[in-house]
Scaffold this motif. Sequence first.
Motif, mmCIF file in Angstrom:
data_model
loop_
_atom_site.group_PDB
_atom_site.id
_atom_site.type_symbol
_atom_site.label_atom_id
_atom_site.label_comp_id
_atom_site.label_asym_id
_atom_site.label_seq_id
_atom_site.Cartn_x
_atom_site.Cartn_y
_atom_site.Cartn_z
ATOM 1 N N GLY A 61 27.499 -22.984 9.486
ATOM 2 C CA GLY A 61 26.325 -23.176 10.336
ATOM 3 C C GLY A 61 25.170 -23.734 9.527
ATOM 4 N N ASN A 142 18.626 -14.315 15.608
ATOM 5 C CA ASN A 142 19.161 -13.279 14.727
ATOM 6 C C ASN A 142 18.097 -12.241 14.332
ATOM 7 N N ASP A 171 19.651 -24.181 16.993
ATOM 8 C CA ASP A 171 20.611 -23.457 16.161
ATOM 9 C C ASP A 171 21.288 -22.447 17.087
ATOM 10 N N CYS A 199 28.588 -21.786 15.824
ATOM 11 C CA CYS A 199 29.489 -21.258 14.790
ATOM 12 C C CYS A 199 30.725 -20.646 15.451
ATOM 13 N N SER A 201 32.651 -18.874 13.431
ATOM 14 C CA SER A 201 32.982 -17.849 12.426
ATOM 15 C C SER A 201 32.182 -16.567 12.604
HETATM 16 C C1 LIG Z 1 21.245 -17.982 13.511
HETATM 17 C C2 LIG Z 1 22.099 -18.454 12.398
HETATM 18 N N1 LIG Z 1 22.161 -19.755 12.123
HETATM 19 C C3 LIG Z 1 22.923 -20.255 11.141
HETATM 20 C C4 LIG Z 1 23.682 -19.413 10.359
HETATM 21 C C5 LIG Z 1 24.463 -19.993 9.229
HETATM 22 O O1 LIG Z 1 25.830 -19.898 9.369
HETATM 23 P P1 LIG Z 1 26.772 -19.926 8.082
HETATM 24 O O2 LIG Z 1 26.750 -18.567 7.504
HETATM 25 O O3 LIG Z 1 28.099 -20.339 8.639
HETATM 26 O O4 LIG Z 1 26.216 -20.947 7.148
HETATM 27 C C6 LIG Z 1 23.660 -18.034 10.600
HETATM 28 C C7 LIG Z 1 24.467 -17.112 9.776
HETATM 29 O O5 LIG Z 1 24.409 -15.923 9.870
HETATM 30 C C8 LIG Z 1 22.852 -17.536 11.641
HETATM 31 O O6 LIG Z 1 22.746 -16.226 11.896
#
Ligand SMILES: Cc1ncc(COP(=O)(O)O)c(C=O)c1O
Length: 338
Positions: A61, A142, A171, A199, A201
Motif C-alpha cells: 500500500g 486507520n 488511500d 490493499c 494484504s
Molecule cells: C491506511 C493505510 N494505508 C496504507 C498502508 C500501507 O500498506 P503497506 O503496509 O502494504 O505498505 C497501511 C498499512 O497499514 C494503512 O493502514
Amino acid sequence: MHEIIDLRSDTVTRPSKAMREAMLDAAVGDVVYNEDPTVLKLEATVARLLGKEAALYVPTGTMANTLAIRLCSEAGDEIIIEKDAHPLHYEAGGSGTFSGVLFKPVAGKAGVMDPAAVEAAIYEPVYYRARQRAILVENTHNRGGGTVVPLETLKAISAVARRHNMRTHMDGARLWNAAAASGHSMAEFAAPFNTVSVCFSKGMGAPVGSALVGSAEDIERAWHYRHMLGGSWRQAGILAAGALFAMDNNFHRLTEDHGNAKKLAQGLQERCGLSVLNDVETNMLYFETERANELVSALSQNGILMSVVRPGVVRCVTHLDVDSDDIEKTLTTIQAMQ
Ligand SMILES: Cc1ncc(COP(=O)(O)O)c(C=O)c1O
C-alpha cells in the motif's frame, strides 16, 4: 479458537489452505513484459470492481500511495492531507524523497476532514507559494479508528478539488471495510477520485499486495514509476492469485470482523471498565489504560497480542484469524487481570 490471538493488525500470518493451493496453481509469466496472466486478471478484476479503466498490482500500500502522489506532483508541490493519514506518519517520508512533495495537514474528526476546512486550506496560486496539486483522503481511516469517510463527504471534497483544479487520491487500504460497513459499493466510493489504492494484504487476508486504480493514462505513467521503485516483480502471479482468491472468498465476510470488533469494544467497556476511544465502525478499536505496556506484555504471555500505539493507548484489529471465541477469551483474560 486460535492458539495465538493476534490483534496487532489485520495482516494474516498464515493464508488458508485453499488460498495457498490457489497460489501454488497460479499461471505465471513475466511482469516486465506485462505477460503474467494472473496479474493481468487481477488488475482487470480490481479495475472493474472499482469502476476505473485500469489497475496496477504493486507489492505494498505504501508503494501504491507513493505512485499516486508521484502522478500528481513535481518537487516542491503541496498535497492536502488529513493530519493523521498514513503517508504522513508511516511511509518513511517516501513521498518527500521520491516526489519532493510537501504535505499540508488538515485536522479531521476521527480522520474525516470537513470539506469546508479542506477548502480553507487552499490559497490563490501565487509564484511565492507552493503549487497545491491534490487532496488525499484515507478511507477507512486507520488512526481515526477505522472510520468510514461518508460518501457525501468524499463527493464534497472531490468537488472542492475540481473547483481548484486539483487532483484527488483515496488511500483505500481498507476501502473493503468501508464498503462492507456502509453498504456502498467499491465503485461508488472510488468514483469521486482520480486514483484509489486498495490493499489485499489486510482484512482481505492475502499475504502480499495492493493495487492502484485510475485512468488508463495514469496507470501507464504509474507503471513507469513502479519500475523505478523496483516494482517490476517478475512472476508475481503466484501472489496475485492470493489477492484474486481474497476478492472471491473474503470480501463478503468482513462484516464478521466488524461484529467481533464491536463485541470486543463493548466487553472492554462493560466487563473490563476500560475506555474505548472510538466509535467502532469497522474492524478497529483503540482503548485507554495507564498500564498499557504492562497489560499488553501480560496478555502476550497468554498468547493474546495487541499493540501499544502511543503512551496509554492500545490498538486492536480484528480479521479472519480472530473468531468470536477468541474475543471471549480475550475479554475473560483481561477481566481476570483487572
Ligand atoms: C491506511 C493505510 N494505508 C496504507 C498502508 C500501507 O500498506 P503497506 O503496509 O502494504 O505498505 C497501511 C498499512 O497499514 C494503512 O493502514
